[in-house]
Every structure is written in structure tokens, then in C-alpha cells.
Design a protein around this motif. Structure first.
Motif, PDB file in Angstrom:
ATOM      1  N   GLY A   1      24.874 -22.368  37.259  1.00  0.00           N
ATOM      2  CA  GLY A   1      23.934 -23.412  36.893  1.00  0.00           C
ATOM      3  C   GLY A   1      24.638 -24.727  36.597  1.00  0.00           C
ATOM      4  O   GLY A   1      25.834 -24.904  36.846  1.00  0.00           O
ATOM      5  N   LYS A   2      23.892 -25.653  36.020  1.00  0.00           N
ATOM      6  CA  LYS A   2      24.429 -26.981  35.744  1.00  0.00           C
ATOM      7  C   LYS A   2      25.283 -27.037  34.485  1.00  0.00           C
ATOM      8  O   LYS A   2      25.992 -28.014  34.261  1.00  0.00           O
ATOM      9  CB  LYS A   2      23.278 -27.981  35.588  1.00  0.00           C
ATOM     10  N   LYS A   3      25.223 -25.994  33.678  1.00  0.00           N
ATOM     11  CA  LYS A   3      25.929 -26.028  32.384  1.00  0.00           C
ATOM     12  C   LYS A   3      26.976 -24.936  32.287  1.00  0.00           C
ATOM     13  O   LYS A   3      27.099 -24.240  31.286  1.00  0.00           O
ATOM     14  CB  LYS A   3      24.919 -25.912  31.242  1.00  0.00           C
ATOM     15  N   VAL A   4      27.749 -24.775  33.332  1.00  0.00           N
ATOM     16  CA  VAL A   4      28.809 -23.775  33.349  1.00  0.00           C
ATOM     17  C   VAL A   4      29.859 -24.131  32.298  1.00  0.00           C
ATOM     18  O   VAL A   4      30.272 -25.297  32.175  1.00  0.00           O
ATOM     19  CB  VAL A   4      29.448 -23.687  34.751  1.00  0.00           C
ATOM     20  N   GLY A   5      30.291 -23.145  31.547  1.00  0.00           N
ATOM     21  CA  GLY A   5      31.314 -23.373  30.526  1.00  0.00           C
ATOM     22  C   GLY A   5      31.111 -22.451  29.338  1.00  0.00           C
ATOM     23  O   GLY A   5      30.215 -21.599  29.332  1.00  0.00           O
ATOM     24  N   GLU A   6      31.960 -22.641  28.317  1.00  0.00           N
ATOM     25  CA  GLU A   6      31.870 -21.870  27.090  1.00  0.00           C
ATOM     26  C   GLU A   6      31.433 -22.776  25.946  1.00  0.00           C
ATOM     27  O   GLU A   6      31.953 -23.891  25.802  1.00  0.00           O
ATOM     28  CB  GLU A   6      33.220 -21.231  26.751  1.00  0.00           C
ATOM     29  N   TYR A   7      30.489 -22.297  25.160  1.00  0.00           N
ATOM     30  CA  TYR A   7      29.958 -23.080  24.058  1.00  0.00           C
ATOM     31  C   TYR A   7      29.944 -22.216  22.801  1.00  0.00           C
ATOM     32  O   TYR A   7      29.531 -21.054  22.837  1.00  0.00           O
ATOM     33  CB  TYR A   7      28.539 -23.570  24.362  1.00  0.00           C
ATOM     34  N   LEU A   8      30.404 -22.803  21.707  1.00  0.00           N
ATOM     35  CA  LEU A   8      30.452 -22.091  20.427  1.00  0.00           C
ATOM     36  C   LEU A   8      29.781 -22.960  19.374  1.00  0.00           C
ATOM     37  O   LEU A   8      30.117 -24.139  19.215  1.00  0.00           O
ATOM     38  CB  LEU A   8      31.901 -21.812  20.018  1.00  0.00           C
ATOM     39  N   GLY A   9      28.818 -22.393  18.659  1.00  0.00           N
ATOM     40  CA  GLY A   9      28.157 -23.168  17.612  1.00  0.00           C
ATOM     41  C   GLY A   9      26.919 -22.471  17.085  1.00  0.00           C
ATOM     42  O   GLY A   9      26.638 -21.304  17.379  1.00  0.00           O
ATOM     43  N   ARG A  10      26.164 -23.217  16.303  1.00  0.00           N
ATOM     44  CA  ARG A  10      24.961 -22.702  15.654  1.00  0.00           C
ATOM     45  C   ARG A  10      23.801 -22.759  16.639  1.00  0.00           C
ATOM     46  O   ARG A  10      23.603 -23.767  17.322  1.00  0.00           O
ATOM     47  CB  ARG A  10      24.670 -23.541  14.405  1.00  0.00           C
ATOM     48  N   VAL A  11      23.028 -21.676  16.716  1.00  0.00           N
ATOM     49  CA  VAL A  11      21.987 -21.572  17.733  1.00  0.00           C
ATOM     50  C   VAL A  11      20.613 -21.896  17.152  1.00  0.00           C
ATOM     51  O   VAL A  11      20.337 -21.624  15.977  1.00  0.00           O
ATOM     52  CB  VAL A  11      21.982 -20.156  18.364  1.00  0.00           C
ATOM     53  N   LEU A  12      19.793 -22.521  17.970  1.00  0.00           N
ATOM     54  CA  LEU A  12      18.385 -22.749  17.652  1.00  0.00           C
ATOM     55  C   LEU A  12      17.576 -21.936  18.652  1.00  0.00           C
ATOM     56  O   LEU A  12      17.652 -22.174  19.860  1.00  0.00           O
ATOM     57  CB  LEU A  12      18.041 -24.227  17.744  1.00  0.00           C
ATOM     58  N   CYS A  13      16.823 -20.950  18.148  1.00  0.00           N
ATOM     59  CA  CYS A  13      16.140 -19.990  19.017  1.00  0.00           C
ATOM     60  C   CYS A  13      14.716 -20.440  19.343  1.00  0.00           C
ATOM     61  O   CYS A  13      14.059 -21.103  18.547  1.00  0.00           O
ATOM     62  CB  CYS A  13      16.105 -18.618  18.358  1.00  0.00           C
ATOM     63  N   ARG A  14      14.273 -20.018  20.549  1.00  0.00           N
ATOM     64  CA  ARG A  14      12.880 -20.226  20.960  1.00  0.00           C
ATOM     65  C   ARG A  14      12.349 -18.924  21.536  1.00  0.00           C
ATOM     66  O   ARG A  14      13.108 -18.101  22.060  1.00  0.00           O
ATOM     67  CB  ARG A  14      12.777 -21.332  22.013  1.00  0.00           C
ATOM     68  N   ALA A  15      11.048 -18.762  21.469  1.00  0.00           N
ATOM     69  CA  ALA A  15      10.416 -17.549  21.989  1.00  0.00           C
ATOM     70  C   ALA A  15      10.581 -17.433  23.498  1.00  0.00           C
ATOM     71  O   ALA A  15      10.524 -16.333  24.056  1.00  0.00           O
ATOM     72  CB  ALA A  15       8.936 -17.532  21.619  1.00  0.00           C
ATOM     73  N   THR A  16      10.813 -18.558  24.174  1.00  0.00           N
ATOM     74  CA  THR A  16      10.972 -18.539  25.633  1.00  0.00           C
ATOM     75  C   THR A  16      12.314 -17.953  26.064  1.00  0.00           C
ATOM     76  O   THR A  16      12.490 -17.622  27.240  1.00  0.00           O
ATOM     77  CB  THR A  16      10.861 -19.960  26.194  1.00  0.00           C
ATOM     78  N   GLY A  17      13.282 -17.858  25.125  1.00  0.00           N
ATOM     79  CA  GLY A  17      14.609 -17.383  25.479  1.00  0.00           C
ATOM     80  C   GLY A  17      15.554 -18.492  25.884  1.00  0.00           C
ATOM     81  O   GLY A  17      16.724 -18.246  26.196  1.00  0.00           O
ATOM     82  N   SER A  18      15.079 -19.731  25.889  1.00  0.00           N
ATOM     83  CA  SER A  18      15.924 -20.891  26.172  1.00  0.00           C
ATOM     84  C   SER A  18      16.385 -21.474  24.836  1.00  0.00           C
ATOM     85  O   SER A  18      15.586 -22.036  24.083  1.00  0.00           O
ATOM     86  CB  SER A  18      15.143 -21.931  26.975  1.00  0.00           C
ATOM     87  N   PHE A  19      17.676 -21.332  24.551  1.00  0.00           N
ATOM     88  CA  PHE A  19      18.210 -21.708  23.242  1.00  0.00           C
ATOM     89  C   PHE A  19      18.947 -23.039  23.306  1.00  0.00           C
ATOM     90  O   PHE A  19      19.395 -23.477  24.372  1.00  0.00           O
ATOM     91  CB  PHE A  19      19.187 -20.636  22.736  1.00  0.00           C
ATOM     92  N   ASP A  20      19.076 -23.667  22.136  1.00  0.00           N
ATOM     93  CA  ASP A  20      19.947 -24.835  21.960  1.00  0.00           C
ATOM     94  C   ASP A  20      21.131 -24.414  21.103  1.00  0.00           C
ATOM     95  O   ASP A  20      20.977 -23.632  20.160  1.00  0.00           O
ATOM     96  CB  ASP A  20      19.213 -25.988  21.266  1.00  0.00           C
ATOM     97  N   ILE A  21      22.316 -24.936  21.411  1.00  0.00           N
ATOM     98  CA  ILE A  21      23.513 -24.618  20.642  1.00  0.00           C
ATOM     99  C   ILE A  21      24.120 -25.927  20.129  1.00  0.00           C
ATOM    100  O   ILE A  21      24.418 -26.834  20.924  1.00  0.00           O
ATOM    101  CB  ILE A  21      24.544 -23.846  21.489  1.00  0.00           C
ATOM    102  N   ALA A  22      24.277 -26.017  18.810  1.00  0.00           N
ATOM    103  CA  ALA A  22      24.883 -27.203  18.193  1.00  0.00           C
ATOM    104  C   ALA A  22      26.394 -26.998  18.155  1.00  0.00           C
ATOM    105  O   ALA A  22      26.905 -26.207  17.364  1.00  0.00           O
ATOM    106  CB  ALA A  22      24.331 -27.421  16.796  1.00  0.00           C
ATOM    107  N   THR A  23      27.122 -27.698  19.009  1.00  0.00           N
ATOM    108  CA  THR A  23      28.574 -27.583  19.088  1.00  0.00           C
ATOM    109  C   THR A  23      29.232 -28.822  18.492  1.00  0.00           C
ATOM    110  O   THR A  23      28.547 -29.759  18.064  1.00  0.00           O
ATOM    111  CB  THR A  23      29.023 -27.421  20.553  1.00  0.00           C
TER     112      THR A  23
END
Length: 427
Positions: A379-401
């Protein structure tokens, strides 16, 4: 260097070890990571006869930040340090907002309701929620560290500022007139109140002098409300002139200084209010407790030429015998965030509902606040991300890095590093 906490397979606390030794144990599969924050490993065998050196946990309670240090009294080595940031003022603001909304609703909906009284009886030892949260945060971390480190003693800075003495310097008694610590309490209070800068020119990181706002030569008192900080240049320039004459060309600064002089230091009031509640809470651990003052802490810190940092203040609390060994120690930065909100209807700034929340907190095994590692392979966001997650019922999450918020990460790429516990962490 900050050491790694160790427990054996029976969860018995052992001596903390060097990070290199911990890496070797993990590499040889003789241990596993038990907890990320604070970093703790668990051995895969029991060590009932392993020698253990007892540690002392030292606390420097503050209104906004509390310093924590684990110190070996024998060697003076600081094996672990942390700075715990409280959320007391955020709680105060939330309670104020709730009170305003409820008051407005009562006035609209129950205007003719009979007044109620005696329905707000408070139990003995009650503290405001914003103050109680500070006590509970420290209690949580003392109990948590006791599970992972051989803590045998506690040191607490009990009295930071003697408010009565500073209000009335004429109080009699040899404790106020003699001793090496004379004057430390007042100077430390003024440094905190005036932001460690000159009240007149704003200079920082220079030697400060205690300045009488209304000159003593013209009837000014030694009360804390008549004292401020000044650099040598401004103090000499002002001399024995009254502040109104000295700042007659800058009325805005004059009014600012006069207002601030009369205003009590809210942080000091918060610390003084919670100090004995915290002491009583720590006594429940049944560990020996040593208490000290803020003046003694500063005296110890100055004797060892240490900078003013929260965790170093904690390491200097109480009586010091050996020289502190702090080389390479990096404190764990802890921020109290709470566990979210139970409010089902969110409101706008006018108090009208504009959004609604769901009861469900966990989505695909994750909840908002978990620390996760996401390895995106396509996809467009290939890579590794580490941080605090914000969850959604859709399964599409946000990660605060560290580099910012990354949106639209699928739950399929995420793995939990640390489940939420009401705190966020940094180094």
C-alpha cells in the motif's frame, strides 16, 4: 545507566541488571520480556537463593510532575529514574466545565425546585479529585515498582515550603533562626513562583537576588508577598525606590508584578495539601519511611553540583551518605492520561450534544491507548510504525508516532507492545 528490572519465574524480585546483560539473557532464551514500561524481564528458572540488595524508592512530589528514583543506599547508585506528569489541572478544568453545564441545565429545567441542603457531606480526609489523583498516581507507581524491584525503604519530601514562616517571618523559635538550611525554603519558593527569571528584565540563568518590592527602608516587610527575584543590575538600578516610581514608564509590567506578588503559588498549595495524604497512603505499605524537606533536598543537590531536574531532586531527598552515581541514567517519562471518558454524548463549547459514543471499547483485540507496532507490507504506507493507537470499529486505526499521526493503518498489521494502563511513556 538505567538498569533493567528482573524477576524470576516465581516473580521474586532480583537485583536489576545492566542492559547488555539483559540482552544476552534474551538472546540465549534464558529470559523473556515481562513488561515494557518499566522494562522488566522474567527469568525462565527460579532463583530462591540469589543474593538481593535492597533498594530505596525516593519521591519528590510536585503539583505537575513527581520525581521518582530507585537508589542503592550502600553504593549510591541510581538504578532507575522516572518523572511522573500528573493530570490534576486537567481534572480541575473538566470538573469546572461539568459544573457549569449542570448548573445551566438546572436553571433551565428545574427553576422552581426546592433548595437542597446537607446533601454534600464529605468524609474525613476528603481531597478534591484533582488533588486525589496526584496521590493515587504516586501510589500506583510505588506499588508497581515494588512488584519488580527489591524495595525495602521509602523516602518522601514531605514539606516543600513552610507557608506560615514565609507569610510571617517574625515567628520565633530556634528552628527558624538557626541551622544550615536557613533561607533555603524562601529562595526555592521564589524561584518557583517567579519562573526562575528576573521580575523586571526577564533575565534567566543568572545569579538572582531577593528583592523587596516595597523597599524595607520605606516600611516594606519581609513577607513572601513583598519579595521577588531580581538580577544584580536591576536590583542596583532600583535601589531603595518604590516599585511604582521605578516602573512608572511601564505600567503594564508594574501591574503584572503587583498582581503576581499577591497571588499565592497554586502549585505549592497543591503540594502542601496532599503531602500528609500521600504520607498516610505510603504508610499502608508497611515499609520504613524517611521524610525530608525541600530545603534539605536543595542542600543535597547543591553539595553534589547536580542540575535541578525532577528525578535528580528525588534522588537527593532525605539524608545522603554516599556520592550519587547517575552516569548514563535516562529517566522514564510517564504522563497520566486517565482511562478515557464514560460520557456518552459529546458536547460543543455551548453545551449542546453534537456527537455520540459507543459502549464498545475493544475493536479487533485493541483499545485506544494501547502501544502497538505496525509493520505495513503493502500500500501507500509501507513501513514500520510504533506508537499509541486510536481504534475504530471499522478496523482502520490511527497511530500517534514521534513523527506525527499516521492514519488509515489496518488492524491486520498491528501487534500490541503494551496494553493501555492509564499512562503514556517516553524517554
Amino acid at each position: 545507566m538505567s538498569k533493567v528490572l528482573v524477576i524470576d519465574t516465581n516473580k521474586k524480585t532480583l537485583n536489576p541488571i545492566h542492559p547488555a546483560q539483559a540482552r544476552q539473557l534474551l538472546k540465549n532464551q534464558k529470559a523473556a520480556i515481562f513488561r515494557r514500561f518499566p522494562l522488566t524481564i522474567i527469568l525462565k528458572d527460579a532463583r530462591p537463593d540469589a543474593p538481593v540488595s535492597s533498594l530505596r524508592i525516593k519521591l519528590d512530589p510536585g503539583a505537575k510532575t513527581t520525581g521518582i528514583a530507585l537508589v542503592n543506599d550502600t553504593t549510591g547508585e541510581v538504578v532507575f529514574a522516572a518523572e511522573l506528569k500528573h493530570r490534576g489541572f486537567a481534572i480541575r478544568d473538566s470538573l469546572t466545565s461539568r459544573r457549569q453545564l449542570r448548573r445551566g441545565r438546572r436553571n433551565r429545567k428545574t427553576r422552581y425546585r426546592k433548595p437542597k441542603f446537607l446533601n454534600r457531606t464529605r468524609s474525613k480526609g476528603w481531597l478534591a479529585p484533582s488533588l486525589q489523583s496526584r496521590v493515587e498516581n504516586i501510589k500506583t507507581w510505588v506499588e508497581r515498582l515494588r512488584k519488580f524491584a527489591p524495595i525495602a525503604n521509602i523516602s518522601q519530601e514531605l514539606v516543600r515550603f513552610d507557608m506560615q514562616l514565609m507569610r510571617n517571618p517574625e515567628i520565633k523559635g530556634k528552628e527558624y533562626q538557626q541551622g544550615t538550611l536557613a533561607g533555603y525554603e524562601t529562595r526555592e519558593y521564589l524561584l518557583e513562583k517567579w519562573g526562575r527569571q528576573c521580575a523586571y528584565c526577564g533575565a534567566k540563568k543568572v545569579p538572582f537576588q531577593i528583592e523587596h518590592i516595597h523597599p524595607k527602608a520605606k516600611g516594606g516587610s519581609n513577607s513572601i508577598t513583598n519579595l521577588t527575584l531580581s538580577c544584580e543590575k536591576c536590583n542596583t538600578k532600583k535601589g531603595t525606590r518604590d516599585i511604582k516610581e521605578f516602573l512608572k514608564k511601564d505600567p503594564s509590567k508594574l501591574q503584572k508584578i503587583l498582581n503576581k506578588a499577591e497571588k499565592p503559588l497554586a502549585d505549592a498549595a497543591a503540594v502542601n495539601t496532599t503531602r500528609f495524604a500521600l504520607l498516610n497512603t505510603l504508610k499502608e505499605t508497611d515499609l520504613p519511611i524517611e521524610i525530608g524537606s525541600g530545603g534539605l533536598t536543595k542542600f543535597n543537590r547543591n553539595n553534589q553540583n547536580l542540575p535541578k531536574i525532577h528525578w535528580l531532586d528525588a534522588a537527593c531527598v532525605g539524608e545522603l551518605t554516599p556520592i550519587l552515581r547517575i552516569k548514563g541514567v535516562k529517566p522514564l517519562l510517564i504522563t497520566a492520561n486517565g482511562h478515557g471518558t464514560r460520557q456518552m454524548a459529546g458536547t460543543d463549547k455551548f453545551g449542546f450534544p453534537n456527537r455520540h459514543r459507543t459502549n464498545k471499547q475493544i475493536h479487533y483485540g485493541f483499545s485506544t491507548g494501547d502501544i502497538v507496532k505496525a509493520v505495513v507490507t503493502n500500500g501507500k504506507k509501507v513501513g514500520e510504525y510504533l506508537g499509541r493507537v486510536l481504534c475504530r470499529a471499522t478496523g482502520s486505526f490511527d497511530i500517534a508516532t514521534k513523527i506525527g499521526r499516521i492514519s488509515g493503518i489496518s488492524h491486520k498489521y498491528c501487534s500490541a507492545i503494551h496494553k493501555k494502563d492509564g499512562y503514556s511513556y517516553g524517554v
